[in-house]
Design an enzyme around this catalytic site. Structure first.
Site, PDB file in Angstrom:
ATOM      1  N   ASP A  67       0.853  -1.181   0.000  1.00 34.46           N
ATOM      2  CA  ASP A  67       0.000   0.000   0.000  1.00 34.46           C
ATOM      3  C   ASP A  67       0.892   1.235   0.000  1.00 34.46           C
ATOM      4  O   ASP A  67       2.097   1.152   0.232  1.00 34.46           O
ATOM      5  CB  ASP A  67      -0.982   0.012   1.168  1.00 34.46           C
ATOM      6  CG  ASP A  67      -0.314   0.017   2.536  1.00 34.46           C
ATOM      7  OD1 ASP A  67       0.914   0.231   2.621  1.00 34.46           O
ATOM      8  OD2 ASP A  67      -1.005  -0.191   3.541  1.00 34.46           O
ATOM      9  N   ASP A 130      -9.336  -1.723  13.991  1.00 30.96           N
ATOM     10  CA  ASP A 130     -10.605  -1.765  13.254  1.00 30.96           C
ATOM     11  C   ASP A 130     -10.641  -2.922  12.270  1.00 30.96           C
ATOM     12  O   ASP A 130     -11.538  -3.007  11.434  1.00 30.96           O
ATOM     13  CB  ASP A 130     -10.840  -0.453  12.512  1.00 30.96           C
ATOM     14  CG  ASP A 130      -9.755  -0.156  11.469  1.00 30.96           C
ATOM     15  OD1 ASP A 130      -8.768  -0.920  11.402  1.00 30.96           O
ATOM     16  OD2 ASP A 130      -9.892   0.845  10.745  1.00 30.96           O
ATOM     17  N   HIS A 132      -8.455  -3.536   9.898  1.00 31.11           N
ATOM     18  CA  HIS A 132      -7.906  -3.288   8.566  1.00 31.11           C
ATOM     19  C   HIS A 132      -6.551  -3.957   8.423  1.00 31.11           C
ATOM     20  O   HIS A 132      -5.858  -4.216   9.402  1.00 31.11           O
ATOM     21  CB  HIS A 132      -7.811  -1.779   8.278  1.00 31.11           C
ATOM     22  CG  HIS A 132      -6.576  -1.123   8.806  1.00 31.11           C
ATOM     23  ND1 HIS A 132      -6.527  -0.457  10.001  1.00 31.11           N
ATOM     24  CD2 HIS A 132      -5.312  -1.022   8.276  1.00 31.11           C
ATOM     25  CE1 HIS A 132      -5.312   0.031  10.198  1.00 31.11           C
ATOM     26  NE2 HIS A 132      -4.548  -0.303   9.169  1.00 31.11           N
TER      27      HIS A 132
END
Length: 238
Positions: A67, A130, A132
């Site tokens: 990413d 969360d 992710h």
């Protein structure tokens, strides 16, 4: 899924480092590994760097970021790349020819490029509280997505703004390998420490596959190893 519970960060760093080093030595031909930035792997890279540096046995290893958060300043290389250079690539003296930077200019070719070199042998992943992983935040990507550009406006832009001291540099998008791209790798290694990750680890290990918890899809991978400390595993072990 293989689950390894460690007592502390030092054990996690050494075990993960040795696992990656062993993988890197497992083939004489090219090895392709995607690595993560963030706070969790810092100790792993500190353990690995002096063992990799100046060692010709690792010259067949090629690295990928999965990413990237760019910047409105075109001269800035990107948050992920900056952190990986600081934590691992520079200390380990990895040649620039062996690091392949995913960014906003080449992301559309990422998946075909990886297929053309034999696929990723392994990905080192972290997990957010969360749930992710990579840039796959809740509500941003679909399970069938390959490498994608995620529009970051409103609350999503706020999530990445903390990476920038100068808020005028915060971009309106980020790039990530999507779930489908990650699941195509031969091996996944996910690391986690701290009680703030406990709920996310529970959803990964025991919960159903649910797009509200992006990392839950990873349980379907045929070769997933989760390495977590006792605090991160506390909900699983109840």
């Amino acid at each position: 899924m293989k689950i390894i519970t460690v007592n502390n960060k030092q054990e996690l760093n050494e075990l993960t480092g040795e696992m990656l080093i062993g993988l890197m030595l497992s083939k004489q031909n090219r090895i392709n590994i995607a690595i993560t930035a963030g706070s969790t792997p810092k100790g792993v890279y500190s353990y690995m760097a002096p063992r990799i540096r100046n060692n010709d046995a690792f010259n067949n290893v090629h690295y990928y970021n999965f990413d990237e958060i760019p910047s409105t300043d075109s001269n800035f290389i990107g948050i992920t790349m900056r952190d990986l250079e600081d934590m691992y690539l520079n200390p380990a003296q990895i040649a620039t020819s062996r690091f392949h930077h995913l960014n906003g200019d080449n992301y559309k070719e990422q998946d075909e490029k990886i297929k053309s070199i034999g696929g990723l042998d392994a990905i080192l992943l972290g997990i957010g509280k969360d749930s992710h992983y990579c840039g796959n935040l809740p509500g941003t990507t679909k399970f069938e997505d390959e490498t994608v550009k995620v529009n970051a406006k409103g609350e999503l832009k706020k999530k990445i703004s903390g990476h920038f001291e100068n808020q005028s540099l915060v971009p309106d998008y980020w790039i990530t390998m999507g779930p489908r791209s990650i699941m195509a790798a031969k091996k996944l290694i996910l690391i986690a420490t701290g009680s703030e990750k406990a709920e996310a680890i529970w959803h990964l290990v025991k919960g159903p596959v649910d797009n509200q918890y992006p990392a839950s899809i990873l349980k379907l991978h045929p070769d997933l190893t989760v390495i977590a400390d006792k605090k991160a595993m506390k909900e699983v072990n109840k």
